[in-house]
Write an enzyme that holds these catalytic residues in place. Structure first.
Site, PDB file in Angstrom:
ATOM      1  CG  ASP A  87      -0.162  -0.053   2.535  1.00 11.80           C
ATOM      2  OD1 ASP A  87       0.846  -0.805   2.594  1.00 11.80           O
ATOM      3  OD2 ASP A  87      -0.537   0.644   3.490  1.00 11.80           O
ATOM      4  CD  GLU A  88      -1.271   4.819   2.669  1.00 11.82           C
ATOM      5  OE1 GLU A  88      -2.171   5.640   2.809  1.00 11.82           O
ATOM      6  OE2 GLU A  88      -0.597   4.387   3.622  1.00 11.82           O
TER       7      GLU A  88
HETATM    8  C1  NGO Z   1      -4.254   3.329   5.374  1.00  8.06           C
HETATM    9  C2  NGO Z   1      -2.765   3.145   5.400  1.00  8.06           C
HETATM   10  C3  NGO Z   1      -2.237   2.798   6.786  1.00  8.06           C
HETATM   11  C4  NGO Z   1      -2.833   3.720   7.825  1.00  8.06           C
HETATM   12  C5  NGO Z   1      -4.346   3.628   7.758  1.00  8.06           C
HETATM   13  C6  NGO Z   1      -4.984   4.558   8.751  1.00  8.06           C
HETATM   14  C7  NGO Z   1      -3.736   1.370   4.414  1.00  8.06           C
HETATM   15  C8  NGO Z   1      -3.940   0.099   3.721  1.00  8.06           C
HETATM   16  N1  NGO Z   1      -2.605   2.015   4.494  1.00  8.06           N
HETATM   17  O1  NGO Z   1      -4.712   1.980   5.090  1.00  8.06           O
HETATM   18  O2  NGO Z   1      -0.842   2.896   6.798  1.00  8.06           O
HETATM   19  O3  NGO Z   1      -2.415   3.311   9.100  1.00  8.06           O
HETATM   20  O4  NGO Z   1      -4.822   3.952   6.478  1.00  8.06           O
HETATM   21  O5  NGO Z   1      -6.363   4.493   8.736  1.00  8.06           O
END
Ligand code: NGO
Length: 546
Positions: A359-360
């Protein structure tokens, strides 16, 4: 008219009083026992009361001697019931009149691997299943049929009544999970075990552990010892962090197995990797940090300067920004590192999946990202496991052996489905347990939504994303991210009452679910939670029966 009603009421009372005094000593079920029978969470496929009742007494035995696993289920049940009842409850004893019988019949295909049939007669309680997992689930139901004080760990006054009847039950989705982020704040082995007990009480069967992130590395990797020595040494807010040795991790896995939960370990890569970069300089790509990290965390939420602090490359980070770190796809050492980590993790994980995060990865070039996902997938396979990752991995070469965890982007979810991957549903707007209930509740974030108990319950995975049908969905998982959650009290407050609702979405057929009906049932759980010392959020939308 009023008189008629009153008369009917009194004659009903008389009938029940007489029924309670039949010559053979049988008793009719009390209103409380009947209510318990009708208020089980998750809602069973069918539940029919018979009017009679069974009483656990000091004569009751548990018959469970057909195999080692059935015996273990019997011992587990006895251990649950002994403290509050104070009864001996021998397991595997003679078949006397008053027995709780556990059996694996293997004859009822509809019950599947996790279903059960629970019959409560006057002289016997019987749980029948195809597999031990079904017995375990039947035992969770039985707990909810007993008076709440059964959950107390000290001896209580009886009677220990269970309303008579039959419950037939099996799940809608095979995967009903919760994720615990032990990276942002570390949770001890004992805490994780309690969480396993709480989730499995509602028949959840997957525990996803988010074992690494920018703020902490929580699992011992013997070939890369600094990951825990350095990367595990802190957490959000600057606390001392912590990590699990491989032996401790195995202990958690075994405990989860005893509750029929599969542990899925996650190493978040190629982003969310700062704790590893801080542990080994050679892993650093030397990229400039993207200063305005953005991402879903709303900086206005971070209460202190510290939480909003900008990360410095190669140094430990205790704030809550996201999307600033990445592994380097150009360095071969990166892949040696990842392979070592996945190999060690696969060796101590009996479950079929390894979660690679994904993710991200906001500062990973797109072409590099795809290289990463494809190589991670090959490595996971080489170590005999299946890959699961957050929705962004849909951009890689994925197929039906991969599970994609949908959290925020319907576009990626559909992309994954088109490539034939299976989807695990964790829509942030519905099941992110770290979201605030409303703007006045202190803990939590709100980048996705404020999620009150009703909103969290009112949705159906099978219709939530256009173009994705039930057959493509393996199940639901509720993640608890812990940027703002530092201990078990915080955790329980965020998880209850929402987790039981998610458990029900995974277990009970959507056609039988309605919020109006559910909110009455969940309101009746309050006394149980009290006895279990669960700190819950007393949502004003629910009438709590305390
Ligand atoms: C996102 C992020 C996380 C954060 C979270 C907080 C995902 C999959 N990546 O979810 O790093 O902690 O939001 O709500």
């Amino acid at each position: 008219m009023q008189q008629n009603i009153t008369r009917t009421f009194y004659s009903l009372m008389l009938v029940s009083a007489l029924a309670g005094l039949t010559s053979c000593g049988s008793k009719s079920a009390s209103p409380e026992a009947k209510a318990a029978f009708e208020n089980v969470i998750p809602m069973p496929v069918s539940a029919t009361t018979s009017g009679s009742a069974f009483f656990i007494t000091d004569e009751t035995v548990i018959i469970a001697d057909s195999s080692q696993e059935v015996r273990a289920a019997g011992e587990y049940l006895a251990a649950l019931l002994r403290p509050a009842t104070g009864f001996e409850l021998p397991v595997g004893g003679e078949n006397t009149a008053a027995a709780i019988r556990l059996s694996i019949s293997g004859s009822d295909a509809q019950l599947g691997a996790e279903g059960y049939e629970l019959t409560v007669g006057e002289d016997e309680v019987k749980i029948v299943a195809n597999q031990p997992a079904g017995l375990f689930n039947g035992i969770q139901t039985l707990r909810q049929l007993l008076p709440e004080k059964i959950e107390k760990r000290e001896k209580q006054q009886g009677p220990w009544e269970i309303a008579g009847g039959t419950i037939r039950d099996y799940p809608e989705y095979a995967w009903r999970g919760t994720m615990l982020d032990v990276a942002r704040h570390f949770f001890s082995v004992e805490d994780v075990k309690r969480y396993i007990d709480l989730a499995s009480y509602y028949k959840m069967n997957v525990l996803h552990l988010h074992l690494s992130d920018d703020q902490g590395w929580r699992i011992e990797i013997k070939s890369w010892p600094n990951l825990t020595k350095v990367g595990g040494s802190t957490e959000v807010g600057g606390g001392e962090g912590g990590y699990y040795t491989q032996a401790q991790y195995s202990d958690i896995v075994a405990y989860a197995q005893s509750r029929y939960m599969t542990v899925i370990p996650e190493i978040d890569m190629p982003g969310h990797i700062n704790a590893a970069l801080a542990s080994y300089a050679e892993l650093n790509p030397g990229l400039p940090i993207k200063r305005e990290a953005g991402g879903p965390v709303n900086p206005a939420q971070a209460e202190s300067q510290e939480l909003n602090a900008k990360p410095v490359p190669g140094q430990l980070y205790t704030g809550i920004q996201v999307g600033f770190s990445t592994l380097s796809a150009k360095k071969e050492i990166t892949f040696k590192f990842v392979d070592d980590v996945l190999r060690e993790l696969a060796a101590i994980t009996p479950g079929p999946y390894l979660h690679i995060g994904g993710d991200e990865a906001a500062v990973t070039k797109k072409e590099d990202y795809i290289v990463f996902i494809n190589r991670f997938r090959e490595m996971v396979r080489a170590h005999g496991k299946k890959m699961i990752g957050w929705e962004e991995i849909a951009q890689g070469d994925i197929d039906s052996a991969v599970v994609v965890q949908y959290w925020n982007s319907q576009k990626y979810a559909r992309m994954a489905a088109e490539k034939g991957a299976k989807l695990l549903f964790s829509p942030a707007k519905k099941v992110y347990l770290d979201m605030q209930y409303d703007s006045t509740t202190k803990l939590g974030l709100h980048w996705a939504a404020y999620i009150e108990a009703d909103s969290s319950y009112i949705w159906d995975p099978a219709t939530y994303v256009e173009g994705i049908s039930k057959e493509q969905i393996v199940g639901v998982e509720a993640p608890l991210w812990t940027e703002t959650i530092a201990n078990m009290n915080d955790l329980e407050y965020m998880v209850f009452p929402r987790l039981p609702g998610v458990a029900e979405i995974g277990w009970s057929a959507s056609r039988s679910r309605s919020w109006t009906e559910y909110k009455a049932r969940v309101g009746r759980q309050a006394r149980r939670w009290k006895e279990m010392e669960i700190d819950y959020y007393p949502s004003p939308l629910i009438q709590w029966v305390e």
